[in-house]
Design a protein around this motif. Structure first.
Motif, PDB file in Angstrom:
ATOM      1  N   GLY A  38      49.909  45.584  39.455  1.00 37.88           N
ATOM      2  CA  GLY A  38      49.579  45.738  38.033  1.00 37.88           C
ATOM      3  C   GLY A  38      49.395  47.194  37.658  1.00 37.88           C
ATOM      4  O   GLY A  38      49.541  48.101  38.495  1.00 37.88           O
ATOM      5  N   PRO A  39      49.068  47.454  36.400  1.00 36.69           N
ATOM      6  CA  PRO A  39      48.868  48.844  35.952  1.00 36.69           C
ATOM      7  C   PRO A  39      47.718  49.497  36.706  1.00 36.69           C
ATOM      8  O   PRO A  39      46.735  48.830  37.057  1.00 36.69           O
ATOM      9  N   VAL A  40      47.843  50.776  36.980  1.00 34.94           N
ATOM     10  CA  VAL A  40      46.810  51.486  37.740  1.00 34.94           C
ATOM     11  C   VAL A  40      45.756  52.041  36.800  1.00 34.94           C
ATOM     12  O   VAL A  40      44.576  52.031  37.085  1.00 34.94           O
ATOM     13  N   GLU A  41      46.231  52.554  35.690  1.00 36.22           N
ATOM     14  CA  GLU A  41      45.240  52.991  34.716  1.00 36.22           C
ATOM     15  C   GLU A  41      45.715  52.653  33.310  1.00 36.22           C
ATOM     16  O   GLU A  41      46.883  52.392  33.073  1.00 36.22           O
ATOM     17  N   GLY A  42      44.761  52.587  32.405  1.00 34.19           N
ATOM     18  CA  GLY A  42      45.086  52.204  31.029  1.00 34.19           C
ATOM     19  C   GLY A  42      43.817  51.757  30.343  1.00 34.19           C
ATOM     20  O   GLY A  42      42.718  51.940  30.855  1.00 34.19           O
ATOM     21  N   ASP A  43      44.038  51.146  29.196  1.00 30.11           N
ATOM     22  CA  ASP A  43      42.915  50.779  28.357  1.00 30.11           C
ATOM     23  C   ASP A  43      42.393  49.399  28.767  1.00 30.11           C
ATOM     24  O   ASP A  43      42.560  48.417  28.055  1.00 30.11           O
ATOM     25  N   PHE A  44      41.829  49.339  29.971  1.00 30.20           N
ATOM     26  CA  PHE A  44      41.260  48.051  30.400  1.00 30.20           C
ATOM     27  C   PHE A  44      40.105  48.295  31.373  1.00 30.20           C
ATOM     28  O   PHE A  44      40.012  49.339  32.007  1.00 30.20           O
ATOM     29  N   GLU A  45      39.278  47.258  31.443  1.00 29.02           N
ATOM     30  CA  GLU A  45      38.177  47.252  32.412  1.00 29.02           C
ATOM     31  C   GLU A  45      38.674  46.468  33.623  1.00 29.02           C
ATOM     32  O   GLU A  45      39.401  45.484  33.477  1.00 29.02           O
ATOM     33  N   VAL A  46      38.299  46.909  34.834  1.00 29.95           N
ATOM     34  CA  VAL A  46      38.715  46.175  36.031  1.00 29.95           C
ATOM     35  C   VAL A  46      37.590  45.244  36.466  1.00 29.95           C
ATOM     36  O   VAL A  46      36.437  45.657  36.582  1.00 29.95           O
ATOM     37  N   LEU A  47      37.947  43.976  36.669  1.00 28.35           N
ATOM     38  CA  LEU A  47      36.985  43.017  37.233  1.00 28.35           C
ATOM     39  C   LEU A  47      37.410  42.753  38.669  1.00 28.35           C
ATOM     40  O   LEU A  47      38.535  42.281  38.904  1.00 28.35           O
ATOM     41  N   ASP A  48      36.540  43.043  39.602  1.00 27.12           N
ATOM     42  CA  ASP A  48      36.883  42.837  41.010  1.00 27.12           C
ATOM     43  C   ASP A  48      36.677  41.365  41.374  1.00 27.12           C
ATOM     44  O   ASP A  48      35.545  40.877  41.354  1.00 27.12           O
ATOM     45  N   ALA A  49      37.767  40.697  41.713  1.00 22.25           N
ATOM     46  CA  ALA A  49      37.683  39.261  42.040  1.00 22.25           C
ATOM     47  C   ALA A  49      37.899  39.021  43.531  1.00 22.25           C
ATOM     48  O   ALA A  49      38.237  37.904  43.947  1.00 22.25           O
ATOM     49  N   THR A  50      37.691  40.038  44.338  1.00 17.73           N
ATOM     50  CA  THR A  50      37.902  39.884  45.780  1.00 17.73           C
ATOM     51  C   THR A  50      37.052  38.734  46.314  1.00 17.73           C
ATOM     52  O   THR A  50      35.857  38.649  46.043  1.00 17.73           O
ATOM     53  N   GLY A  51      37.695  37.845  47.046  1.00 15.99           N
ATOM     54  CA  GLY A  51      36.977  36.707  47.643  1.00 15.99           C
ATOM     55  C   GLY A  51      36.714  35.577  46.668  1.00 15.99           C
ATOM     56  O   GLY A  51      36.054  34.594  47.026  1.00 15.99           O
ATOM     57  N   LYS A  52      37.244  35.697  45.451  1.00 19.07           N
ATOM     58  CA  LYS A  52      36.936  34.668  44.444  1.00 19.07           C
ATOM     59  C   LYS A  52      38.215  33.925  44.003  1.00 19.07           C
ATOM     60  O   LYS A  52      39.320  34.461  44.088  1.00 19.07           O
ATOM     61  N   TYR A  53      38.006  32.711  43.540  1.00 19.99           N
ATOM     62  CA  TYR A  53      39.092  31.969  42.904  1.00 19.99           C
ATOM     63  C   TYR A  53      39.133  32.321  41.424  1.00 19.99           C
ATOM     64  O   TYR A  53      38.091  32.444  40.781  1.00 19.99           O
ATOM     65  N   VAL A  54      40.337  32.479  40.926  1.00 14.58           N
ATOM     66  CA  VAL A  54      40.534  32.753  39.496  1.00 14.58           C
ATOM     67  C   VAL A  54      41.161  31.496  38.906  1.00 14.58           C
ATOM     68  O   VAL A  54      42.312  31.155  39.211  1.00 14.58           O
ATOM     69  N   ILE A  55      40.370  30.774  38.133  1.00 10.86           N
ATOM     70  CA  ILE A  55      40.835  29.464  37.647  1.00 10.86           C
ATOM     71  C   ILE A  55      40.765  29.417  36.119  1.00 10.86           C
ATOM     72  O   ILE A  55      39.996  30.157  35.496  1.00 10.86           O
ATOM     73  N   PRO A  56      41.571  28.527  35.514  1.00 16.64           N
ATOM     74  CA  PRO A  56      41.451  28.373  34.054  1.00 16.64           C
ATOM     75  C   PRO A  56      40.076  27.824  33.710  1.00 16.64           C
ATOM     76  O   PRO A  56      39.514  27.017  34.464  1.00 16.64           O
ATOM     77  N   GLY A  57      39.531  28.235  32.569  1.00 17.19           N
ATOM     78  CA  GLY A  57      38.249  27.707  32.130  1.00 17.19           C
ATOM     79  C   GLY A  57      38.301  26.196  32.036  1.00 17.19           C
ATOM     80  O   GLY A  57      39.323  25.605  31.675  1.00 17.19           O
TER      81      GLY A  57
END
Ligand code: DUC
Ligand code: ZN
Ligand code: ZN
Length: 469
Positions: A38-57
């Motif tokens: 993904g983009p390395v820098e830009g107008d966004f905040e980074v959320l570290d999801a290491t070790g986590k599942y990313v699921i739909p709400g």
């Protein structure tokens, strides 16, 4: 609102569990990248999801905020209930607008809009309860489908004199649904027969909460489920969805219809997967009132719970909803001291569904994909919210939960957010935890901190079900 890059997590959906980064721009998911691409820098905040599942709400397709029932009202408002839902990783609810017998359907709907507007912390939609099927309400069904984004109607084979429809009324509503593509949702219990058993039990002096369950036997759920399925067949295979299915023999009816390729679907609820007639409803004294709900909890000496888990795996049960219908013990459940039939029916679980079903993954009863399907993707597809909701995909709403499988959740009245003075799940420990909740691109829960607000939630107009043939 800031844009967000969710990095280092494992995205889970019907397609499996895939390491990926997710870019959220505004309210939408914009892109999904191979890890690190993904983009390395830009107008966004980074959320570290290491070790986590990313699921739909989560999408909870069956809630009752402020439902009038048994002379009182369900104790969660749209404000308290949707905030509690958010804490538990649910980002959409579908609540039931109510038409009581004798009321105009559109008036009941307007009253529900008035209760919910500006109050919700997460997005919300409505099903419509029809408490009286007649020429006017049949016309109203067409109007709600065409203009209001309400494409599902709940009918009751139970509760004579309150919400009950007879077989002729049910058939007429089913024929209308067959014409306009709506889903008929059925509370499948034989109410007139239950009323006879309740009267006989009370005459024998059987007044404790357990008699709520004993007077609503499995046979009367299975019979009503079968009758609903046959009536739907007479209505040219009208789409039929059995709500809060609790019993093995009712499941057999649904499975047989599905094996024939019929438009028949069913949901169950966490209480039927974990709790029992003996251990909860049969608790000493009046304590069991906490678990009075309909359909009732079933016997631990029969195979209901194992059969329901199997039904979830085999897709004979497509969805897990809560039937969230909370009542406080004090002054509400207590209305039934000395007469179990006066205990308001309902259990509050809107905050715990995502966790309780994740415990099924830990226990080897559900796969990760099936967890996400049953709590988010399938309810979204079943009720015309997909692909806006229920999936991590470009273009979908950024309703996202970071789920931490290495943390634990302990459920208690001391820590829950529902407006209840007890928990039906007191002391339950889950080997997993909702870590972060994003609703349309806004982080509303982060750890134990709440950043959401009432009024953020928007009304969702729904389309027809994805599953119809
Ligand atoms: N069942 C419940 O337990 N509560 C509300 C209505 C219903 O059908
Ligand atoms: Zn019901
Ligand atoms: Zn319900």
């Amino acid at each position: 609102m800031t844009n967000i890059l969710i990095k280092g997590g494992t995205v889970v959906g019907p397609q499996g569990a895939i390491p990926a980064d997710v870019l959220v721009i505004g309210e939408k998911i914009s892109a999904i990248f191979m890890p690190g691409d993904g983009p390395v820098e830009g107008d966004f905040e980074v959320l570290d999801a290491t070790g986590k599942y990313v699921i739909p709400g989560g999408v909870d397709a069956h809630t009752h905020m402020e439902l009038p029932f048994g002379g009182t009202f369900a104790s969660d408002t749209f404000d308290t209930g949707t905030r509690a839902a958010a804490f538990g990783g649910t980002t959409t609810i579908i609540d039931f607008a109510v038409q009581r017998t004798g009321e105009v359907v559109q008036d009941g709907l307007a009253a529900w809009h008035a209760k919910a507007a500006g109050e919700c912390h997460i997005d919300y939609a409505f099903h419509q309860i029809l408490g009286g099927v007649d020429d006017e309400s049949l016309k109203a069904m067409d109007q709600l489908v065409a203009d209001e984004g309400i494409t599902s109607f709940k009918l009751f084979m139970a509760y004579p004199g309150v919400f009950y429809s007879d077989d002729g009324q049910i058939l007429r509503a089913m024929q209308k649904a067959r014409d306009n593509g709506a889903m008929i949702m059925m509370h499948a219990e034989n109410g007139p027969a239950i009323d006879v058993l309740v009267k006989q039990a009370l005459e024998r002096g059987e007044t404790d909460p357990i008699h709520h369950g004993l007077t609503r036997p499995e046979a009367l759920e299975a019979e009503a489920t079968s009758r609903a399925i046959w009536l739907a067949s007479v209505a040219a295979d009208c789409p039929l969805y059995i709500v809060h299915l609790s019993a093995s023999k009712a499941l057999e009816q649904v499975a047989a219809a599905r094996d024939l390729g019929r438009n028949v679907f069913a949901e169950t609820c966490p209480q039927y997967l974990y709790l029992t007639l003996e251990d909860q409803l049969g608790a000493p004294g009046f304590e069991g009132a906490k678990w009075v709900c309909s359909t009732p909890l079933r016997s631990k000496h029969e195979s209901h719970r194992a059969d329901l888990w199997r039904g979830l795996r085999s897709n004979d049960l497509s969805v897990v909803s809560t039937d969230h219908c909370p009542f406080c013990f004090k002054d509400q459940k207590e209305l039934g001291i000395g007469d179990f039939s006066k205990i308001p029916n309902g259990i509050g679980s809107v905050e715990h569904r995502v966790d309780l079903l994740y415990q099924g993954v830990v226990d080897g009863k559900l796969s990760l994909s099936r967890w996400v399907e049953t709590i988010a993707t399938t309810p979204a597809r079943m009720f015309g919210l997909y692909p806006r909701k229920g999936v991590i995909a470009p273009g979908s709403d950024a309703d996202i939960v970071l789920y931490d499988p290495s943390a634990r959740t302990r459920i208690s009245v001391e820590t829950h957010h529902m407006n209840m003075d007890h928990s039906a799940w007191e002391g339950y420990e889950i080997a997993g935890k909702v870590d972060t909740v994003i609703s349309r691109g806004t982080v509303i829960v982060s750890g134990d901190a709440y950043h959401g607000r009432k009024g953020h939630g928007q009304y969702l107009r729904r389309g027809l079900s994805d599953y119809l043939v």
